[in-house]
Design a protein around this motif. Structure first.
Motif, PDB file in Angstrom:
ATOM      1  N   UNK A 179       0.853  -1.193   0.000  1.00 48.27           N
ATOM      2  CA  UNK A 179       0.000   0.000   0.000  1.00 48.27           C
ATOM      3  C   UNK A 179       0.883   1.234   0.000  1.00 48.27           C
ATOM      4  N   UNK A 180       0.535   2.208  -0.800  1.00 52.63           N
ATOM      5  CA  UNK A 180       1.237   3.488  -0.758  1.00 52.63           C
ATOM      6  C   UNK A 180       0.248   4.596  -1.070  1.00 52.63           C
ATOM      7  N   UNK A 181       0.648   5.829  -0.823  1.00 51.81           N
ATOM      8  CA  UNK A 181      -0.249   6.967  -1.015  1.00 51.81           C
ATOM      9  C   UNK A 181       0.465   8.039  -1.814  1.00 51.81           C
ATOM     10  N   UNK A 182      -0.229   8.580  -2.798  1.00 58.72           N
ATOM     11  CA  UNK A 182       0.264   9.685  -3.594  1.00 58.72           C
ATOM     12  C   UNK A 182      -0.690  10.854  -3.433  1.00 58.72           C
ATOM     13  N   UNK A 183      -0.160  12.078  -3.372  1.00 58.01           N
ATOM     14  CA  UNK A 183      -1.018  13.250  -3.189  1.00 58.01           C
ATOM     15  C   UNK A 183      -0.253  14.508  -3.541  1.00 58.01           C
ATOM     16  N   UNK A 184      -0.983  15.548  -3.911  1.00 60.01           N
ATOM     17  CA  UNK A 184      -0.349  16.826  -4.226  1.00 60.01           C
ATOM     18  C   UNK A 184       0.231  17.476  -2.979  1.00 60.01           C
ATOM     19  N   UNK A 185      -0.365  17.172  -1.818  1.00 61.44           N
ATOM     20  CA  UNK A 185       0.174  17.641  -0.539  1.00 61.44           C
ATOM     21  C   UNK A 185      -0.306  16.695   0.548  1.00 61.44           C
ATOM     22  N   UNK A 186       0.365  16.729   1.684  1.00 61.55           N
ATOM     23  CA  UNK A 186      -0.021  15.839   2.784  1.00 61.55           C
ATOM     24  C   UNK A 186      -1.381  16.211   3.353  1.00 61.55           C
ATOM     25  N   UNK A 187      -1.755  17.472   3.236  1.00 55.54           N
ATOM     26  CA  UNK A 187      -3.005  17.931   3.826  1.00 55.54           C
ATOM     27  C   UNK A 187      -4.220  17.629   2.946  1.00 55.54           C
ATOM     28  N   UNK A 188      -4.010  17.448   1.647  1.00 59.04           N
ATOM     29  CA  UNK A 188      -5.135  17.291   0.724  1.00 59.04           C
ATOM     30  C   UNK A 188      -5.443  15.816   0.494  1.00 59.04           C
ATOM     31  N   UNK A 189      -6.677  15.492   0.107  1.00 62.94           N
ATOM     32  CA  UNK A 189      -7.011  14.098  -0.211  1.00 62.94           C
ATOM     33  C   UNK A 189      -6.087  13.557  -1.293  1.00 62.94           C
ATOM     34  N   UNK A 190      -5.692  12.322  -1.151  1.00 63.71           N
ATOM     35  CA  UNK A 190      -4.768  11.721  -2.094  1.00 63.71           C
ATOM     36  C   UNK A 190      -5.334  10.470  -2.722  1.00 63.71           C
ATOM     37  N   UNK A 191      -4.455   9.720  -3.348  1.00 65.66           N
ATOM     38  CA  UNK A 191      -4.795   8.439  -3.951  1.00 65.66           C
ATOM     39  C   UNK A 191      -4.035   7.351  -3.207  1.00 65.66           C
TER      40      UNK A 191
END
Length: 442
Positions: A179-191
């Motif tokens: 499992x990993x997470x990608x996002x434009x910023x840590x504060x915003x919803x990611x994928x």
């Protein structure tokens, strides 16, 4: 409200040994029955934690599980005094004894799957301990891990703790290693990228080694974590890679922020995955695909190139923290020599010595559980679970005093080792103020 990624590293336990218990993990099998050095292993792990702190990152710690697990041995029919249980197990079922002594909980990437509050409909951080049913020795970890996470992240206003998924093959779950997470910023919803090795109704499955993560487990994790629409993506791992020793996805891919660093043969349908991620995250997404012609899957497994930590430093720099074994494998070393000059977005490569862990099949990424926390959530974490320079020095001294510098499988039958481990963990419980957590298990 600011947010940061905190790495909670597993502290290597005093019974770290090379029993070769993990089928499909080539490093584990290759070093089977060799002598280990628990003291060196723990100090190497602490040095990595110290290095991340030097880089300006917040660092947490997850302590060792109580070992040997005598309760498990008694459940399996061994009885009498502790010494009698150990002697009979050593004589009749040495592999079971080794499993109950295993320090594999050090690989905290398998401890749980964690979803940050930015992605969850209820605005809380969700934890699901992995059931780890693929291997006996790892399945013993789930109960203690569940209690440890509740103790580390205690405030229900911020944290939700789910039980492990049902302990059956249909819901086999190996935690954040898939499992990993990608996002434009840590504060915003990611994928959140959930990777599975097998799924019902498909002929795509490994032929030699087992697939340890199922699609149904990942679907259940996303549901229980109440992920917002568009936050969960489900991708199948390449079965051929599993058969070459890629037992977890974090052996072949690692992501952070807007970067996904992965091997050309990591995923079953890479083009569809890339298209879906680009649609979700936009043009800022960096897909760093390493071709088979530059680094083979075999060399990736030998070096654990993709089991590196991909770090975003407070300065904004993107750094790859790789195991020193990457310098020993010539194609990997040549690839890393050019990585930062090719516009990938990775600014610097740094290597670190974790050879004791690596010999048992776990690199830098295996040793840590990533938890994204905003300021309020971080303030609600048990303070003793976060490292400071003083706490780090105390732990180094504790390891120096309690750990052996040589351990063989023959030593597991010695009741003195069990006593040493118990004494060490009782002191550690006092250092980290975890007496109530350890008491039922020691």
């Amino acid at each position: 409200m600011g947010a940061r990624e905190v790495n909670f590293d597993g502290l290597v336990g005093p019974t770290h040994n090379y029993a070769g218990l993990s089928y499909g993990n080539r490093a584990s099998s290759q070093h089977r029955h060799q002598a280990s050095n628990p003291k060196e292993a723990a100090l190497q792990g602490l040095l990595k934690m110290s290095r991340l702190m030097e880089l300006g990152l917040t660092q947490g710690i997850l302590p060792p599980h109580p070992r040997p697990d005598l309760k498990a041995l008694r459940q399996l029919g061994f009885c009498g005094s502790d010494q009698r249980v150990l002697e009979e197990a050593a004589s009749d079922a040495p592999e079971l004894l080794a499993g109950c002594y295993s320090a594999s909980a050090m690989w905290a990437a398998n401890a749980a799957t964690v979803s940050p509050s930015a992605d969850s409909a209820d605005g809380r951080v969700h934890f699901s301990p992995a059931n780890l049913i693929s291997n006996f020795h790892r399945s013993l970890e789930a109960a203690f891990t569940a209690e440890l996470l509740k103790t580390t992240f205690p405030d229900p206003d911020y944290f939700v703790h789910h039980p492990p998924l049902p302990a059956c093959a249909r819901f086999a779950d190996e935690g954040a290693a898939n499992h990993t997470r990608l996002a434009t910023s840590l504060e915003s919803p990611g994928v959140q990228l959930f990777v599975h090795g097998s799924q019902p109704g498909t002929m795509r499955k490994p032929q030699h080694y087992p697939a340890r993560q199922t699609l149904e487990a990942n679907l259940a994790l996303a549901r229980r974590h109440r992920l917002k629409k568009g936050c969960a993506f489900f991708v199948q791992q390449n079965p051929q890679a599993i058969d070459q020793g890629v037992f977890h996805n974090d052996v072949i891919a690692v992501g952070n922020g807007m970067s996904l660093f992965y091997h050309e043969q990591a995923f079953a349908e890479p083009e569809a995955m890339k298209s879906n991620l680009e649609d979700a995250l936009g043009t800022g997404l960096r897909m760093i695909e390493v071709p088979q012609s530059r680094v083979s899957v075999e060399d990736a497994v030998r070096s654990y190139l993709f089991n590196s930590q991909l770090l975003t430093l407070p300065s904004g720099e993107c750094r790859l923290l790789a195991p020193t074994e990457c310098l020993d494998v010539e194609p990997v070393r040549r690839y890393l020599d050019t990585l930062t000059a090719t516009g990938t977005g990775i600014d610097r490569v740094e290597t670190i010595n974790l050879r004791q862990s690596m010999a048992n099949g776990g690199g830098p990424a295996c040793l840590r559980l990533r938890v994204i926390l905003n300021d309020r959530e971080l303030a609600a974490v048990k303070p003793e679970s976060l490292l400071t320079k003083t706490r780090l020095a105390t732990l180094v001294d504790w390891v120096e005093r309690h750990y052996r510098d040589r351990l063989t499988l023959m030593d597991l039958a010695d009741p003195q080792l069990a006593r040493e481990s118990k004494t060490a963990l009782e002191e550690l419980a006092r250092i980290l103020k975890l007496e109530s957590l350890y008491a039922p298990f020691l």
